[in-house]
Design an enzyme around this catalytic site. Structure first.
Site, PDB file in Angstrom:
ATOM      1  N   HIS A   1       0.850  -1.190   0.000  1.00 31.76           N
ATOM      2  CA  HIS A   1       0.000   0.000   0.000  1.00 31.76           C
ATOM      3  C   HIS A   1       0.888   1.243   0.000  1.00 31.76           C
ATOM      4  CE1 HIS A   1       0.921   0.309   4.329  1.00 31.76           C
ATOM      5  NE2 HIS A   1       0.649  -0.977   4.397  1.00 31.76           N
TER       6      HIS A   1
ATOM      7  N   HIS B   1      13.135  -0.121   4.301  1.00 35.19           N
ATOM      8  CA  HIS B   1      12.691   0.632   5.483  1.00 35.19           C
ATOM      9  C   HIS B   1      13.897   1.107   6.302  1.00 35.19           C
ATOM     10  CE1 HIS B   1       8.375   0.783   5.768  1.00 35.19           C
ATOM     11  NE2 HIS B   1       8.198  -0.521   5.692  1.00 35.19           N
TER      12      HIS B   1
ATOM     13  N   GLY C   1       5.654   0.924   9.452  1.00 41.69           N
ATOM     14  CA  GLY C   1       4.386   1.521   9.838  1.00 41.69           C
ATOM     15  C   GLY C   1       4.193   1.660  11.327  1.00 41.69           C
TER      16      GLY C   1
ATOM     17  N   ASN D   1       3.558   5.196  15.318  1.00 39.67           N
ATOM     18  CA  ASN D   1       2.888   5.237  16.614  1.00 39.67           C
ATOM     19  C   ASN D   1       3.663   6.179  17.523  1.00 39.67           C
ATOM     20  OD1 ASN D   1       2.048   4.442  19.399  1.00 39.67           O
ATOM     21  ND2 ASN D   1       0.846   2.919  18.290  1.00 39.67           N
TER      22      ASN D   1
ATOM     23  N   ASP E   1       5.007   2.474   4.379  1.00 41.60           N
ATOM     24  CA  ASP E   1       5.540   1.879   3.155  1.00 41.60           C
ATOM     25  C   ASP E   1       5.947   2.905   2.111  1.00 41.60           C
ATOM     26  OD1 ASP E   1       5.417  -0.657   4.107  1.00 41.60           O
ATOM     27  OD2 ASP E   1       4.024  -1.425   2.616  1.00 41.60           O
TER      28      ASP E   1
ATOM     29  N   ARG F   1       0.834  16.064  20.412  1.00 38.55           N
ATOM     30  CA  ARG F   1       1.802  15.628  19.393  1.00 38.55           C
ATOM     31  C   ARG F   1       2.366  16.887  18.740  1.00 38.55           C
ATOM     32  NH1 ARG F   1      -0.936  12.381  14.925  1.00 38.55           N
ATOM     33  NH2 ARG F   1      -1.151  14.438  13.984  1.00 38.55           N
TER      34      ARG F   1
ATOM     35  N   ASN G   1      -2.424  22.764  14.322  1.00 38.96           N
ATOM     36  CA  ASN G   1      -2.005  22.348  12.983  1.00 38.96           C
ATOM     37  C   ASN G   1      -2.522  20.947  12.706  1.00 38.96           C
ATOM     38  OD1 ASN G   1      -0.665  21.854  10.540  1.00 38.96           O
ATOM     39  ND2 ASN G   1       1.179  21.131  11.597  1.00 38.96           N
ATOM     40  N   THR G   2      -3.376  20.809  11.714  1.00 39.56           N
ATOM     41  CA  THR G   2      -3.818  19.494  11.262  1.00 39.56           C
ATOM     42  C   THR G   2      -3.771  19.475   9.739  1.00 39.56           C
ATOM     43  OG1 THR G   2      -5.550  17.801  11.479  1.00 39.56           O
ATOM     44  CG2 THR G   2      -6.276  20.078  11.202  1.00 39.56           C
ATOM     45  N   SER G   3      -3.915  18.311   9.155  1.00 42.33           N
ATOM     46  CA  SER G   3      -3.695  18.168   7.717  1.00 42.33           C
ATOM     47  C   SER G   3      -4.798  18.847   6.907  1.00 42.33           C
ATOM     48  CB  SER G   3      -3.593  16.690   7.333  1.00 42.33           C
ATOM     49  OG  SER G   3      -4.729  15.982   7.777  1.00 42.33           O
TER      50      SER G   3
END
Length: 550
Positions: free
Chosen positions: A11, A128, A289, A293, A317, A475, A505-507
């Site tokens: 993905h 990775h 991935g 976290n 990924d 965060r 701040n958010t997307s």
């Protein structure tokens, strides 16, 4: 050397271009195709390639396919084994492997003129690892690298150490044992979309109590050789399966909290084993991935033995496109240059932005300072769609494709989640001027990629309630004037007006859709959502100028 990296197998398909060891472009296919995560991680989709992002990477650098020295594909089908032999229930996995074997021919068709012989397979977890260990800031000594995800060819984990740009693997955990698949299964059981919504589970965990931790410690165990075992878990014995539109209960939150806590404990143990096995490397670089976290990352940074912990901003990924390119570039003799920022995607000149505004017939101005203009709207409790520079590589909005708001209004969280059309238990994050970080927060510094959680100091929680999660954390993104001068100017202006050096701040997107990438997409979001100001480069479009809003 010129190396194009490709991620396509599971993905988040993506492409990245590395020239002479330096990352010059990287982008996810979803930003072009407008399909969230590019595609679903099913074997039938494994043939789909990041054609649009790959073509853009080449065009942005002004090079053609013929001038590439190699194409690095972040999966090696030669390492694969039958899914049943690995203990996986995936009867169509053979199709995924077959598509991977044919990747050189598929790529030659997608990129006319490419010699299939230039395609090199890079093991998934090596890609990775390279995305972290080779892209991290220089450590001055060895860099330990920890990779954790759902799965690669035969494993779900890699622990190793980079010495002078070369990876020495120390341990890999074979499938079916996987922390990533464990979290995916939980995500599915809680009614969310797996391989997509795991971050929702992390947010939900803050509302629960880890009541099932004892049982999970028996079922998820660390081994002496630096790996782990995950036994079969009966989720229904702890919480009833939830449908996508079903009621969220305390038992769901308790289950999320239990798995989250056990995940943190296991990652911390793995990081400590790696420290000893690496001979005491002082820097840990993380990817995969699971490295998205941020709660677990913060525990590793706070309680682990490392001086520095660096997480690849495109840890999922998508980042393997970059890692594969860096790995192959190193094999060809180039020495990698560390990443200096995540702004590796598409950007538009001021002239191009103005042309788009004129095409859309939107009334706009060019204020003396777009940062000051945005600060004034934010101080008046408005919402700002902030579109500046090149887009971010990875899932975090870092001041280039962002929605901004006032952190001091307790109702801001509800308003922002309404704008984005998402669940109300989801937190929103702060950006803060770097020099003010220590006054307000505790934890990892610097934090330019928003990949750790931080404790909000008690005296600030009532001052910035919108960004203080239910557990007292946030965060944080630290903003540094030398790398983000316009955002730093905005924060300084907002503080002069409000006394707060923090902004929400958010997307810049709505639920289920990729982050905005083009000027047209930014204008479409502005036109369809209750946003007060669109800051498109140096240009300002006010809602009031359209006959509504403030």
């Amino acid at each position: 050397m010129r190396v194009l990296g490709i991620n396509a197998i599971f993905h988040d398909p993506a492409a990245a271009l590395v020239i002479d060891g330096r990352v010059v472009a990287a982008a996810e296919e979803e930003r072009f195709s407008r399909r969230k995560h590019g595609k679903r991680p099913v074997p039938f989709a494994a043939w789909e390639l990041p054609e649009l992002s790959a073509a853009w990477c080449l065009a942005s650098a002004g090079i053609d396919v013929d001038s590439l020295d190699a194409v690095a594909y972040s999966f090696d089908p030669g390492l694969c084994r039958d899914a049943t032999e690995l203990g996986l229930s995936d009867p169509w996995d053979w199709l995924r492997v077959d598509y991977a074997r044919r990747a050189p021919q598929f790529l030659a068709a997608a990129l006319p003129g490419l010699d299939p012989e230039k395609v090199r397979f890079v093991p998934h977890h090596v890609a990775h690892a390279a995305s972290a260990g080779l892209a991290a800031p220089p450590a001055g000594d060895d860099t330990a690298v920890l990779v954790l995800d759902g799965r690669g060819e035969v494993a779900s984990h890699l622990a190793g150490v980079y010495r002078d740009g070369r990876l020495s693997p120390l341990h890999a955990q074979l499938l079916p044992h996987s922390l990533g698949l464990l979290y995916e299964d939980l995500t599915r059981h809680l009614g969310f979309l797996h391989s997509s919504d795991e971050y929702k589970v992390m947010a939900l965990a803050s509302y629960g109590t880890p009541k099932h931790l004892g049982m999970l410690r028996d079922l998820v165990r660390v081994t002496d050789e630096g790996g782990f075992q995950v036994e079969r878990i009966d989720w229904a014995s702890m919480a009833k399966a939830r449908t996508a539109d079903g009621e969220m209960t305390d038992e769901h939150a308790d289950l999320a909290a239990s798995v989250q806590t056990r995940l943190e404990e296991v990652i911390l143990d793995l990081s400590r084993w790696l420290y000893d096995a690496s001979g005491g490397a002082t820097t840990l670089a993380m990817a995969g991935g699971v490295a998205l976290n941020c709660v677990a990352n913060a525990r590793v940074a706070a309680e682990g033995p490392y001086r520095d912990v660096w997480v690849q901003p495109a840890a999922g990924d998508a980042g393997t496109a970059l890692g594969a390119a860096l790995h192959v570039a190193g094999e060809l003799g180039d020495r990698s240059t560390p990443m200096t920022g995540a702004d590796l995607g598409r950007g538009w000149s001021d002239e191009e932005l103005e042309a788009e505004l004129r095409r859309a017939a939107l009334p706009y101005t060019r204020p003396a300072s777009i940062a000051a203009e945005a600060a004034r709207v934010l101080a008046d409790n408005g919402i700002v769609a902030w579109y500046q520079g090149r887009s971010e590589y990875g899932p975090r909005a870092l001041g280039h494709r962002s929605l901004l708001a006032h952190p001091g209004d307790p109702d801001t969280t509800r308003r922002m989640n309404d704008v984005k059309g998402r669940e109300q238990f989801r937190p929103i994050a702060p950006m803060v001027r770097a020099e003010r970080f220590a006054e307000i927060f505790e934890g990892v510094y610097p934090s330019p990629y928003m990949l750790f959680v931080h404790r909000v100091k008690p005296e600030w929680r009532d001052r910035i309630p919108a960004v203080t999660h239910v557990d007292g954390t946030a965060r944080v993104q630290t903003v540094h004037p030398e790398t983000e001068p316009v955002v730093a100017e905005l924060l300084a202006g907002f503080e002069r007006l409000t006394g707060l050096p923090v902004v929400v701040n958010t997307s810049l997107n709505t639920a289920g859709r990729p982050m905005v990438d083009t000027p047209r997409e930014a204008m479409e979001l502005f036109g369809s959502a209750p946003v007060d100001l669109l800051a498109l480069g140096p240009f300002a479009v006010h809602r009031r100028a359209l006959g509504g809003g403030r």
